[in-house]
Motif scaffolding. Structure first.
Motif, mmCIF file in Angstrom:
data_model
loop_
_atom_site.group_PDB
_atom_site.id
_atom_site.type_symbol
_atom_site.label_atom_id
_atom_site.label_comp_id
_atom_site.label_asym_id
_atom_site.label_seq_id
_atom_site.Cartn_x
_atom_site.Cartn_y
_atom_site.Cartn_z
ATOM 1 N N LYS A 81 0.828 -1.208 0.000
ATOM 2 C CA LYS A 81 0.000 0.000 0.000
ATOM 3 C C LYS A 81 0.861 1.256 0.000
ATOM 4 C CE LYS A 81 -4.026 -2.034 2.315
ATOM 5 N NZ LYS A 81 -4.855 -2.040 3.552
ATOM 6 N N ALA A 82 1.987 1.196 0.714
ATOM 7 C CA ALA A 82 2.874 2.365 0.778
ATOM 8 C C ALA A 82 3.480 2.666 -0.583
ATOM 9 C CB ALA A 82 3.968 2.124 1.809
ATOM 10 N N GLN A 83 3.750 1.616 -1.373
ATOM 11 C CA GLN A 83 4.307 1.815 -2.707
ATOM 12 C C GLN A 83 3.313 2.509 -3.630
ATOM 13 O OE1 GLN A 83 5.433 -2.115 -3.938
ATOM 14 N NE2 GLN A 83 7.234 -2.193 -2.625
ATOM 15 N N ASP A 84 2.020 2.189 -3.452
ATOM 16 C CA ASP A 84 0.986 2.762 -4.318
ATOM 17 C C ASP A 84 0.512 4.129 -3.834
ATOM 18 O OD1 ASP A 84 1.087 0.488 -5.858
ATOM 19 O OD2 ASP A 84 -0.541 -0.513 -4.786
ATOM 20 N N ALA A 85 0.708 4.396 -2.555
ATOM 21 C CA ALA A 85 0.171 5.633 -1.983
ATOM 22 C C ALA A 85 1.093 6.819 -2.271
ATOM 23 C CB ALA A 85 0.000 5.474 -0.472
ATOM 24 N N GLU A 86 0.482 7.984 -2.352
ATOM 25 C CA GLU A 86 1.251 9.213 -2.540
ATOM 26 C C GLU A 86 1.832 9.640 -1.204
ATOM 27 O OE1 GLU A 86 0.575 13.801 -4.157
ATOM 28 O OE2 GLU A 86 -1.082 12.377 -4.062
ATOM 29 N N MET A 87 3.136 9.883 -1.172
ATOM 30 C CA MET A 87 3.795 10.273 0.068
ATOM 31 C C MET A 87 3.486 11.741 0.395
ATOM 32 S SD MET A 87 5.174 7.563 1.137
ATOM 33 C CE MET A 87 6.158 8.246 2.471
ATOM 34 N N ILE A 88 3.025 11.981 1.611
ATOM 35 C CA ILE A 88 2.708 13.338 2.055
ATOM 36 C C ILE A 88 3.527 13.634 3.307
ATOM 37 C CG2 ILE A 88 0.892 14.888 2.878
ATOM 38 C CD1 ILE A 88 -1.118 13.178 1.350
ATOM 39 N N SER A 89 4.342 14.656 3.243
ATOM 40 C CA SER A 89 5.195 15.009 4.371
ATOM 41 C C SER A 89 4.483 16.000 5.290
ATOM 42 C CB SER A 89 6.504 15.624 3.874
ATOM 43 O OG SER A 89 6.252 16.895 3.286
ATOM 44 N N PHE A 90 5.079 16.213 6.446
ATOM 45 C CA PHE A 90 4.534 17.170 7.407
ATOM 46 C C PHE A 90 4.512 18.572 6.814
ATOM 47 C CE2 PHE A 90 4.496 19.522 11.490
ATOM 48 C CZ PHE A 90 3.471 18.841 12.128
ATOM 49 N N SER A 91 5.559 18.920 6.062
ATOM 50 C CA SER A 91 5.607 20.252 5.440
ATOM 51 C C SER A 91 4.571 20.384 4.330
ATOM 52 C CB SER A 91 7.016 20.548 4.902
ATOM 53 O OG SER A 91 7.390 19.576 3.951
ATOM 54 N N ASP A 92 4.278 19.269 3.624
ATOM 55 C CA ASP A 92 3.207 19.291 2.623
ATOM 56 C C ASP A 92 1.876 19.630 3.278
ATOM 57 O OD1 ASP A 92 4.906 18.537 0.547
ATOM 58 O OD2 ASP A 92 4.581 16.398 0.909
ATOM 59 N N MET A 93 1.645 19.045 4.435
ATOM 60 C CA MET A 93 0.398 19.306 5.154
ATOM 61 C C MET A 93 0.334 20.765 5.602
ATOM 62 S SD MET A 93 0.267 15.778 7.393
ATOM 63 C CE MET A 93 -1.324 16.106 8.162
#
Length: 227
Positions: free
Chosen positions: A133-145
């Motif tokens: 699931k992690a490979q398919d998911a878009e990574m969102i960082s704390f700074s992105d939030m």
């Protein structure tokens, strides 16, 4: 607002304090099962055999484990002394109140235990599922939030965002995401011939919802049909 407890006033962690405290918070949220699971994964040479055997005893509590592992002892001291604004707070933590205080601190600051299965084989299957699931998911960082809240929220300054509590920060980000999901679903509903279920932009958001990794009954039935 801060919450009064029998051992003092417990405060929410703010965004500005998160980078320093986050590594310690990762230890605080670990359950007894997760600690044992991590020891198993790091036990290729058998160096943790004795610890694992001791910790697996039902009579051994998380309070006892955390008090005997230096990294956990340091983590609880750092987090608890911060939220209670008291460097001596650990002197008032005992077996009787440890879990109650730990659960309060976790809930106030959006921490939750990982779901761990006591069966090692099932646990390994869950971890494989999470990796996929992690490979398919878009990574969102704390700074992105943070930038999303600044641009799409009430447009606060970054100083104002730094002063938010972690709870406010995650809740505001999730509400923005729910608002966009509502607008997108509403737009598609106007052009789609199929009836669509549209969740309200103000629907309840559960920051503590567990992610499930096992098969649903429907998925299981589909696999049975395939064979």
């Amino acid at each position: 607002m801060p919450i009064e407890t029998d051992i003092g006033t417990c405060h929410f962690i703010k965004v500005e304090d998160y980078p320093r405290l986050q590594p310690f918070m990762n230890y605080v949220k670990m359950s007894k099962l997760e600690i044992i699971n991590e020891l198993h994964k790091d036990n290729k040479t058998g160096k943790h055999d004795m610890l694992i055997e001791v910790f697996q005893d039902d009579r051994v509590t998380l309070f006892q484990i955390s008090g005997n592992l230096p990294s956990f002892n340091e983590a609880y001291s750092e987090v608890f002394s911060h939220v209670f604004n008291d460097d001596t707070i650990m002197n008032r933590i005992s077996e009787d109140n440890f879990q109650q205080i730990r659960q309060l601190v976790m809930r106030m600051n959006c921490m939750k235990e990982e779901l761990i299965n006591p069966n090692p084989e099932i646990q390994r299957a869950w971890e494989r599922s999470k990796r996929v699931k992690a490979q398919d998911a878009e990574m969102i960082s704390f700074s992105d939030m943070a930038t999303s809240i600044s641009v799409f929220g009430s447009k606060p300054s970054y100083n104002a965002i730094a002063n938010l509590t972690i709870y406010q920060f995650f809740m505001e980000y999730q509400r923005i995401a729910q608002g966009f999901a509502y607008e997108t679903a509403t737009l598609f509903a106007t052009v789609s011939a199929e009836k669509m279920k549209i969740d309200s932009w103000s629907k309840h958001i559960d920051l503590y919802q567990e992610e499930r990794h096992e098969l649903s009954q429907g998925q299981f039935n589909e696999i049975k049909k395939a064979f």
